[in-house]
Motif scaffolding. Sequence first.
Motif, mmCIF file in Angstrom:
data_model
loop_
_atom_site.group_PDB
_atom_site.id
_atom_site.type_symbol
_atom_site.label_atom_id
_atom_site.label_comp_id
_atom_site.label_asym_id
_atom_site.label_seq_id
_atom_site.Cartn_x
_atom_site.Cartn_y
_atom_site.Cartn_z
ATOM 1 N N ILE A 1 0.894 -1.228 -0.028
ATOM 2 C CA ILE A 1 0.090 0.001 -0.024
ATOM 3 C C ILE A 1 0.809 1.321 -0.002
ATOM 4 N N LEU A 2 1.703 1.244 0.852
ATOM 5 C CA LEU A 2 2.846 2.423 0.860
ATOM 6 C C LEU A 2 3.713 2.693 -0.404
ATOM 7 N N ASP A 3 4.010 1.665 -1.191
ATOM 8 C CA ASP A 3 4.605 1.820 -2.482
ATOM 9 C C ASP A 3 3.911 2.581 -3.326
ATOM 10 N N ASP A 4 2.418 2.317 -3.277
ATOM 11 C CA ASP A 4 1.585 3.179 -4.119
ATOM 12 C C ASP A 4 1.460 4.472 -3.978
ATOM 13 N N VAL A 5 1.442 5.164 -2.443
ATOM 14 C CA VAL A 5 1.333 6.477 -2.120
ATOM 15 C C VAL A 5 2.339 7.255 -1.679
ATOM 16 N N ALA A 6 3.615 6.554 -1.189
ATOM 17 C CA ALA A 6 4.614 7.366 -0.434
ATOM 18 C C ALA A 6 5.925 7.410 -1.394
ATOM 19 N N SER A 7 6.429 8.414 -1.058
ATOM 20 C CA SER A 7 7.756 8.669 -2.090
ATOM 21 C C SER A 7 8.938 7.810 -1.761
ATOM 22 N N THR A 8 8.962 7.281 -0.325
ATOM 23 C CA THR A 8 10.155 6.518 0.113
ATOM 24 C C THR A 8 9.525 5.417 0.902
ATOM 25 N N VAL A 9 9.945 4.378 0.967
ATOM 26 C CA VAL A 9 9.484 3.308 1.695
ATOM 27 C C VAL A 9 10.520 2.475 2.312
ATOM 28 N N TRP A 10 10.675 2.215 3.661
ATOM 29 C CA TRP A 10 11.870 1.149 4.208
ATOM 30 C C TRP A 10 11.103 0.245 5.135
ATOM 31 N N SER B 1 7.939 1.892 7.443
ATOM 32 C CA SER B 1 8.136 3.262 7.572
ATOM 33 C C SER B 1 8.071 3.900 6.118
ATOM 34 N N ALA B 2 7.523 5.059 6.107
ATOM 35 C CA ALA B 2 7.514 5.785 4.721
ATOM 36 C C ALA B 2 7.725 7.460 5.028
ATOM 37 N N LEU B 3 8.046 7.785 3.764
ATOM 38 C CA LEU B 3 8.081 9.412 3.799
ATOM 39 C C LEU B 3 6.878 9.791 2.895
ATOM 40 N N LEU B 4 6.050 10.567 3.424
ATOM 41 C CA LEU B 4 4.689 11.073 2.565
ATOM 42 C C LEU B 4 4.379 12.251 2.923
ATOM 43 N N ASP B 5 4.378 13.189 2.045
ATOM 44 C CA ASP B 5 4.146 14.627 1.857
ATOM 45 C C ASP B 5 5.108 15.231 3.023
ATOM 46 N N GLU C 1 5.104 5.897 10.278
ATOM 47 C CA GLU C 1 5.383 4.418 10.729
ATOM 48 C C GLU C 1 4.143 3.668 10.928
ATOM 49 N N ILE C 2 4.076 2.570 10.442
ATOM 50 C CA ILE C 2 2.682 1.950 10.400
ATOM 51 C C ILE C 2 3.221 0.477 10.996
ATOM 52 N N THR C 3 2.504 0.011 11.829
ATOM 53 C CA THR C 3 2.763 -1.208 12.613
ATOM 54 C C THR C 3 1.372 -2.045 12.698
ATOM 55 N N THR C 4 1.481 -3.373 12.392
ATOM 56 C CA THR C 4 0.396 -4.258 12.565
ATOM 57 C C THR C 4 -0.127 -4.521 13.914
ATOM 58 N N PHE C 5 -1.344 -4.601 14.253
ATOM 59 C CA PHE C 5 -1.844 -4.920 15.559
ATOM 60 C C PHE C 5 -0.966 -6.022 16.187
ATOM 61 N N ARG C 6 -0.385 -5.515 17.422
ATOM 62 C CA ARG C 6 0.569 -6.612 18.044
ATOM 63 C C ARG C 6 -0.421 -7.196 19.321
ATOM 64 N N ALA C 7 0.371 -8.371 19.611
ATOM 65 C CA ALA C 7 -0.347 -9.165 20.805
ATOM 66 C C ALA C 7 0.847 -9.787 21.638
ATOM 67 N N ASP C 8 1.888 -8.969 21.629
ATOM 68 C CA ASP C 8 3.230 -9.932 21.914
ATOM 69 C C ASP C 8 2.987 -10.631 23.258
ATOM 70 N N GLN C 9 4.068 -11.612 23.267
ATOM 71 C CA GLN C 9 4.418 -12.371 24.750
ATOM 72 C C GLN C 9 5.829 -12.041 25.093
ATOM 73 N N TYR C 10 6.199 -11.878 26.457
ATOM 74 C CA TYR C 10 7.339 -11.510 26.867
ATOM 75 C C TYR C 10 7.771 -12.833 27.917
ATOM 76 N N ASP C 11 9.260 -13.071 27.641
ATOM 77 C CA ASP C 11 9.717 -14.106 28.149
ATOM 78 C C ASP C 11 9.889 -13.703 29.933
ATOM 79 N N GLY C 12 9.999 -12.793 30.333
ATOM 80 C CA GLY C 12 10.101 -11.894 31.724
ATOM 81 C C GLY C 12 11.680 -12.026 31.916
ATOM 82 N N GLU C 13 12.695 -12.360 30.950
ATOM 83 C CA GLU C 13 13.926 -12.251 31.354
ATOM 84 C C GLU C 13 14.739 -11.153 30.628
#
Length: 491
Positions: free
Chosen positions: A68-77, A87-91, A96-108
């Motif tokens: 999606i960003l490749d279609d609308v942004a000048s730079t995508v990384w 991440s992208a540069l737009l206007d 920065e666009i992050t997919t919904f997260r539901a992380d698990q941590y190891d406690g260490e």
Amino acid sequence: MERTRLLTAAWDAVRRHDRTLTTLAAAFTARGHSLYLVGGSVRDALLGRLSHDLDFTTDARPDAVTAILDDVASTVWDTGIAFGTVSALLDGMTVEITTFRADQYDGESRNPEVTFGSSLDEDLVRRDFRCNAIALELDAAGDHRLRDPQNGIDDLVAGVLDTPAAPEQSFHDDPLRMLRACRFASQLGFTVAPRVLQAMTEMADQITRITVERDAAELDKLMLGDQPWTGLDLMVETGLADHVLPELPALKLTQDEHHQHKDVYAHSLQVLRQAVELERELTGTDRELDDHQRLVLRWAAVLHDIGKPDTRAFTDSGAVTFHHHEVVGARLARRRLRTLKFPKKTIGEIGQLVFLHMRFHGYGDGAWTDSAVRRYVTDAGDLLPELQILVRADCTTRNRKKAARLRRICDDLDARIVDLKEKEDLAAVRPELDGNEIMQILGISPGPEVGKAWAFLKELRLDRGPMEHDEAVAELTAWWAREHGEDPAQS
């Protein structure tokens, strides 16, 4: 009323970037995905200060986001794609666009096992603080909708930092969040909720699970906040400073020699506060400090007296002294900053300011010659603006006459420096003869003797000011004769 004001500020801030937001919303909607402005971006919008770096979350997976960003942004990384972030540069803005997260941590460690979530609510509940768990659901037509399942706006209104889940679980998952609470206290002026304060205090030792590089990054953000003394005080109160910056709470053990503050710790925070105030007076002038200069100054203000615990001594009359605390303090500051893996240049600059901060006090006797002023300016070098602010900020006396006298002395030294700068180039005090000329005049080859000769001429230049070329040659040859046991008059 306050809630209404915050919402009005948010819409005003969002409208300034609405072209970018609607462009992105339309692109994601066309692919069947939702998009939300989230986290600090929404918090800052509600506070009326949305920046040009925007954070988003979406149900789209990273590959889809990239397409999606490749279609609308000048730079995508995709350097953060392992964590679900593209991440992208737009206007002209960084997004920065992050997919919904539901992380698990190891406690260490604080490194999560990255797991993608299925809903916005699931994503928001894993965030650090409720004021950062507010989202703006974006609409291609600009009909955006605020989503606040954790009641983060209530926290913004109250000026409180609280966690979406139990703070013990939040800090167990990621101990860095405790240091971030201190950073947000500095940046936002917020207090922490009682349950958060208790958890931070009980779990302070968990910060040792975090790398020093991450600690240092948070500390720098804290120091550049509007009220860095607030964040530092919270670190000390909770015991975090014992593990990250132990030299700071150690100052509580040392009484100020003037007996006008409870301790050197309180004095150091006051010096920091006054340095920030003096910085602000320069805003918009040709002497305004940049972020690096501000950071160096603020760190020096906090650390300028850390040598006092190790140099404390008592006279026969019971008075307390801290002789050469600036020398010891500079060494301790450099050691702590190296432990935190600060850049070498920054370590050197902060250490030099700590080392020099007492030099000014000899000026008050009125005995400084032009030579002494030159040495002061030369030793400070590019740090002169920061040093002059630091010595002014270091005056925390409640005695009005003494404070007024110190201000007059500072003003007088500033005037002396300006006067000398008009007569000579103080920023580039160097001998009239360079190394090649020295070798030619003395008939010597490259080696240590050239450096000794250059150092002699540098000292002479500091003492006398600018000299004529022939005078410099005569002084050099006379010095050389003395160094070799000859009579200068016959050389």
